[in-house]
Design a protein around this motif. Structure first.
Motif, PDB file in Angstrom:
ATOM      1  N   VAL A  63      11.715   3.026   3.952  1.00  0.00           N
ATOM      2  CA  VAL A  63      12.228   3.871   2.873  1.00  0.00           C
ATOM      3  C   VAL A  63      12.403   3.020   1.622  1.00  0.00           C
ATOM      4  N   SER A  64      12.641   3.688   0.509  1.00  0.00           N
ATOM      5  CA  SER A  64      12.712   2.985  -0.771  1.00  0.00           C
ATOM      6  C   SER A  64      13.826   3.544  -1.634  1.00  0.00           C
ATOM      7  N   MET A  65      14.434   2.678  -2.433  1.00  0.00           N
ATOM      8  CA  MET A  65      15.308   3.097  -3.533  1.00  0.00           C
ATOM      9  C   MET A  65      14.627   2.870  -4.865  1.00  0.00           C
ATOM     10  N   GLY A  66      13.463   2.250  -4.835  1.00  0.00           N
ATOM     11  CA  GLY A  66      12.751   1.918  -6.055  1.00  0.00           C
ATOM     12  C   GLY A  66      11.772   3.003  -6.468  1.00  0.00           C
ATOM     13  N   PRO A  67      10.962   2.726  -7.458  1.00  0.00           N
ATOM     14  CA  PRO A  67      10.031   3.737  -7.959  1.00  0.00           C
ATOM     15  C   PRO A  67       8.870   4.027  -7.022  1.00  0.00           C
ATOM     16  N   PHE A  68       8.624   3.139  -6.044  1.00  0.00           N
ATOM     17  CA  PHE A  68       7.473   3.339  -5.165  1.00  0.00           C
ATOM     18  C   PHE A  68       7.842   3.143  -3.701  1.00  0.00           C
ATOM     19  N   LEU A  69       7.047   3.767  -2.841  1.00  0.00           N
ATOM     20  CA  LEU A  69       7.176   3.653  -1.385  1.00  0.00           C
ATOM     21  C   LEU A  69       6.046   2.791  -0.844  1.00  0.00           C
ATOM     22  N   PHE A  70       6.354   2.069   0.216  1.00  0.00           N
ATOM     23  CA  PHE A  70       5.308   1.308   0.887  1.00  0.00           C
ATOM     24  C   PHE A  70       4.363   2.257   1.629  1.00  0.00           C
ATOM     25  N   LYS A  71       3.047   1.969   1.512  1.00  0.00           N
ATOM     26  CA  LYS A  71       2.064   2.765   2.243  1.00  0.00           C
ATOM     27  C   LYS A  71       1.237   1.900   3.182  1.00  0.00           C
ATOM     28  N   GLU A  72       0.750   0.740   2.671  1.00  0.00           N
ATOM     29  CA  GLU A  72      -0.184  -0.042   3.494  1.00  0.00           C
ATOM     30  C   GLU A  72      -0.223  -1.487   3.020  1.00  0.00           C
ATOM     31  N   TYR A  73      -0.379  -2.394   3.981  1.00  0.00           N
ATOM     32  CA  TYR A  73      -0.594  -3.811   3.658  1.00  0.00           C
ATOM     33  C   TYR A  73      -1.752  -4.333   4.485  1.00  0.00           C
ATOM     34  N   LYS A  74      -2.739  -4.888   3.804  1.00  0.00           N
ATOM     35  CA  LYS A  74      -3.839  -5.561   4.484  1.00  0.00           C
ATOM     36  C   LYS A  74      -3.814  -7.021   4.047  1.00  0.00           C
ATOM     37  N   PRO A  75      -3.427  -7.917   4.973  1.00  0.00           N
ATOM     38  CA  PRO A  75      -3.266  -9.337   4.602  1.00  0.00           C
ATOM     39  C   PRO A  75      -4.495  -9.887   3.889  1.00  0.00           C
ATOM     40  N   GLY A  76      -4.214 -10.590   2.807  1.00  0.00           N
ATOM     41  CA  GLY A  76      -5.284 -11.227   2.047  1.00  0.00           C
ATOM     42  C   GLY A  76      -6.083 -10.287   1.185  1.00  0.00           C
ATOM     43  N   ASP A  77      -5.773  -8.981   1.225  1.00  0.00           N
ATOM     44  CA  ASP A  77      -6.574  -8.038   0.449  1.00  0.00           C
ATOM     45  C   ASP A  77      -5.724  -7.187  -0.505  1.00  0.00           C
ATOM     46  N   HIS A  78      -4.775  -6.434   0.022  1.00  0.00           N
ATOM     47  CA  HIS A  78      -4.016  -5.572  -0.885  1.00  0.00           C
ATOM     48  C   HIS A  78      -2.734  -5.041  -0.250  1.00  0.00           C
ATOM     49  N   VAL A  79      -1.863  -4.537  -1.105  1.00  0.00           N
ATOM     50  CA  VAL A  79      -0.709  -3.712  -0.714  1.00  0.00           C
ATOM     51  C   VAL A  79      -0.807  -2.421  -1.512  1.00  0.00           C
ATOM     52  N   THR A  80      -0.607  -1.308  -0.845  1.00  0.00           N
ATOM     53  CA  THR A  80      -0.614  -0.018  -1.528  1.00  0.00           C
ATOM     54  C   THR A  80       0.784   0.593  -1.507  1.00  0.00           C
ATOM     55  N   LEU A  81       1.263   0.997  -2.685  1.00  0.00           N
ATOM     56  CA  LEU A  81       2.532   1.707  -2.822  1.00  0.00           C
ATOM     57  C   LEU A  81       2.252   3.072  -3.433  1.00  0.00           C
ATOM     58  N   VAL A  82       3.085   4.034  -3.123  1.00  0.00           N
ATOM     59  CA  VAL A  82       2.931   5.380  -3.706  1.00  0.00           C
ATOM     60  C   VAL A  82       4.249   5.827  -4.316  1.00  0.00           C
ATOM     61  N   ARG A  83       4.185   6.786  -5.200  1.00  0.00           N
ATOM     62  CA  ARG A  83       5.326   7.253  -5.977  1.00  0.00           C
ATOM     63  C   ARG A  83       6.481   7.738  -5.097  1.00  0.00           C
ATOM     64  N   ASN A  84       7.698   7.325  -5.498  1.00  0.00           N
ATOM     65  CA  ASN A  84       8.910   7.796  -4.841  1.00  0.00           C
ATOM     66  C   ASN A  84       9.461   8.972  -5.636  1.00  0.00           C
ATOM     67  N   GLU A  85       9.347  10.149  -5.082  1.00  0.00           N
ATOM     68  CA  GLU A  85       9.776  11.353  -5.787  1.00  0.00           C
ATOM     69  C   GLU A  85      11.285  11.387  -5.999  1.00  0.00           C
ATOM     70  N   LYS A  86      12.026  10.562  -5.255  1.00  0.00           N
ATOM     71  CA  LYS A  86      13.487  10.569  -5.352  1.00  0.00           C
ATOM     72  C   LYS A  86      14.034   9.374  -6.125  1.00  0.00           C
ATOM     73  N   TYR A  87      13.191   8.690  -6.857  1.00  0.00           N
ATOM     74  CA  TYR A  87      13.639   7.533  -7.651  1.00  0.00           C
ATOM     75  C   TYR A  87      14.752   7.978  -8.601  1.00  0.00           C
ATOM     76  N   TYR A  88      15.843   7.220  -8.616  1.00  0.00           N
ATOM     77  CA  TYR A  88      17.042   7.677  -9.325  1.00  0.00           C
ATOM     78  C   TYR A  88      16.817   7.885 -10.824  1.00  0.00           C
ATOM     79  N   ALA A  89      15.880   7.145 -11.415  1.00  0.00           N
ATOM     80  CA  ALA A  89      15.634   7.271 -12.854  1.00  0.00           C
ATOM     81  C   ALA A  89      14.573   8.318 -13.163  1.00  0.00           C
ATOM     82  N   GLY A  90      14.104   9.004 -12.116  1.00  0.00           N
ATOM     83  CA  GLY A  90      13.040   9.995 -12.296  1.00  0.00           C
ATOM     84  C   GLY A  90      11.747   9.495 -11.681  1.00  0.00           C
ATOM     85  N   ALA A  91      11.073  10.353 -10.959  1.00  0.00           N
ATOM     86  CA  ALA A  91       9.834   9.940 -10.292  1.00  0.00           C
ATOM     87  C   ALA A  91       8.833   9.392 -11.312  1.00  0.00           C
ATOM     88  N   PRO A  92       8.192   8.261 -11.004  1.00  0.00           N
ATOM     89  CA  PRO A  92       7.180   7.722 -11.929  1.00  0.00           C
ATOM     90  C   PRO A  92       6.043   8.713 -12.141  1.00  0.00           C
TER      91      PRO A  92
END
Length: 565
Positions: free
Chosen positions: A223-252
């Protein structure tokens, strides 16, 4: 990696460089209306080690989890003043012994669970029971923290949560001068979710063998309190985050935040040119070239990081490094101004001790500036007992040639160039250097204090905005997980004095920190190099991307970023 790694309450190792504004981001015209959607691609040169703030000690990792786990406070992006984030307000008592946070209303994690002070307390207790963290020092003055770490009590008595979880009260056993700047992150920099991590570890226990150091959520945040949620991590290649609709300052507005790992800074520069990367920190050598690319806009501002060569005085294979005169000779024998001019192209300032020109405690009065002087370097080597050999290499007092390794990370063109210069210039004063290039992660593992088989290392440090030198230089941090990898121990009394007061005024702390800097400057456990500028480029399609001097995470307005199509 992106130089936009999060600045939190303590220091982290810098895997690569960052940015600020040489050109102001133009405000969108009145006809440009923000639209939701799209993907931001951020270029990193270093892979992450963890997505768990309690365990994190490098900027690559904090550059990702910083979008997921937040602190109660942050720095004003323009002034550096501590301001509320998840906390609506904070108050330090007149005697400096009680700090109270009041949380904002209606804070929820991304799964809808309420965020409360219990999350803060749980994070602090996770820090105190962790076997791998570098962050316990934040709680040195907090009542009950050490007893909790030792298993004498089943909770940190000095942290109390009240008002149905909305207030957090921290009681100190004695004044802690950096309290306001350092306590907002519960010692970790980012607050983790109790309701999720409790599945692995219940903090209400005296069993010190249990902790959250090893579980799947450390690499897969649920879970997240930040603007994005964790979706996927592939070592040495990438991390994917997606929008957190419940971000306290408003969804990005941005739908997806994609962190791409590249082999080195040159690869990121090329990716910026062709539009593959949306924004990233760049090497100084590429700044002018990228400034001419029509699709990009550049930002430049002072940073809170420095570069250095750390010397290991505890390696029996290089006994000369235990000598202050030898370490001073290595400083005189390196042309730092040439490095600033030719390697980072003037995008930085020389530094001669721990406190950076960007910090309020900066005072270089009385510091030795170690002007490049080969004769002085040789004189110091001979004063220390070295004798020149027939091959032009000095012999130490035991007869062995002064020959040693200097290591750095292979993905940094800047540091590898500095290593080449050091090898050439040290040869001219009779010191032979064997260069060793490694990945950033391998380098930081190999050169820990507990692993004495290294001699010199070129690295960088990213500091918080408070000038407290505790995390890097106190002897308690000379551990298998601490950042005092050279084992410095001569400045503890001064470090403690600027932390524990009783006079916590900036003037009083500045005087003591200046004394500590003079001691470091004379003992030369590091050859301090430079405080570099942050250099960042973004694609012009990115709107409202507006990094500021004290917004290293740049998250201060992330919810407003959008992509113009």
């Amino acid at each position: 990696m992106s130089r936009f790694a999060v600045v939190f309450i303590t220091v982290v190792l810098v895997g690569a460089a960052c940015a600020s504004q040489t050109s102001q981001t133009p405000a969108p015209s009145v006809v440009d209306k923000p639209v939701a959607g799209g993907r931001i691609v951020d270029g990193f040169t270093s892979d992450i080690k963890t997505l768990q703030p309690v365990l994190s000690s490098d900027t690559a990792s904090s550059g990702v989890w910083g979008w997921i786990y937040l602190s109660l406070t942050r720095n004003d992006p323009d002034t550096g003043e501590v301001v509320g984030r998840l906390a609506e307000k904070y108050e330090l008592s007149a005697d400096g012994l009680t700090l109270t946070y009041t949380l904002r209303d209606n804070l929820v994690w991304s799964d809808g669970t309420a965020f409360t002070g219990e999350d803060y307390k749980y994070t602090a207790e996770a820090v105190m029971r962790s076997k791998k963290t570098i962050r316990k020092g934040t709680f040195d003055n907090v009542a009950g923290a050490k007893d909790y770490a030792d298993g004498k009590i089943d909770g940190i008595s000095g942290i109390q949560v009240g008002n149905n979880g909305k207030t957090i009260t921290i009681r100190f056993t004695k004044v802690f001068c950096p309290a306001v700047s350092q306590m907002g992150g519960a010692g970790a920099g980012g607050i983790i979710p109790k309701h999720m991590f409790s599945k692995y570890w219940d903090s209400k226990t005296t069993d010190t063998t249990k902790n959250i150091d090893d579980n799947t959520m450390n690499m897969e945040p649920a879970v997240s309190m930040g603007p994005f949620l964790f979706k996927e991590y592939k070592p040495g290649d990438h991390v994917t985050l997606v929008r957190n609709e419940k971000y306290y300052a408003g969804a990005p507005l941005i739908e997806e935040y994609y962190i791409k790992f590249y082999a080195d800074s040159t690869a990121i520069t090329n990716a910026l040119k062709v539009g593959e990367v949306s924004y990233s920190g760049v090497d100084p050598k590429d700044y002018e070239e990228l400034s001419k690319v029509d699709t990009l806009k550049g930002f430049r501002f002072p940073s809170f990081s420095n570069g250095y060569i750390g010397w290991n005085p505890n390696n029996p294979k290089a006994p000369w490094l235990a000598s202050k005169e030898v370490r001073q000779a290595l400083w005189y024998g390196l042309n730092v101004n040439q490095i600033i001019d030719k390697v980072i192209f003037g995008y930085g300032k020389p530094v001669f001790a721990n406190t950076l020109p960007t910090m309020w405690a900066y005072d270089d009065t009385g510091l030795n500036k170690y002007a490049y002087d080969q004769k002085k370097a040789k004189d110091l080597l001979e004063k220390a007992g070295a004798k020149m050999g027939s091959d032009g290499v000095y012999r130490w007092t035991d007869g062995q040639p002064i020959k040693m390794k200097i290591e750095t990370n292979s993905d940094s063109n800047t540091r590898t160039t500095i290593l080449q210069i050091a090898q050439e210039q040290y040869a001219q004063i009779g010191v032979k250097i064997d260069p060793l290039l490694e990945s950033f992660q391998a380098l930081t593992e190999r050169t820990r204090f507990s692993k004495p088989d290294w001699e010199g290392v070129i690295l960088g440090i990213a500091y918080g905005t408070d000038p407290d030198p505790y995390g890097v230089w106190h002897s308690s941090q000379a551990t298998s997980t601490g950042l005092n990898r050279v084992g410095w121990s001569k400045g503890d009394a001064l470090i403690t004095a600027q932390r524990d007061g009783p006079d916590c005024s900036q003037a009083a702390r500045k005087r003591v920190i200046a004394q500590h800097d003079k001691l470091l400057n004379d003992e030369a456990p590091w050859t301090f190099l430079y405080n570099s500028d942050n250099l960042v480029f973004s694609n012009k399609q990115m709107q409202n991307f507006d990094p500021r001097p004290f917004s290293s995470g740049s998250a201060w307005n992330i919810e407003k970023w959008w992509i113009k199509r």
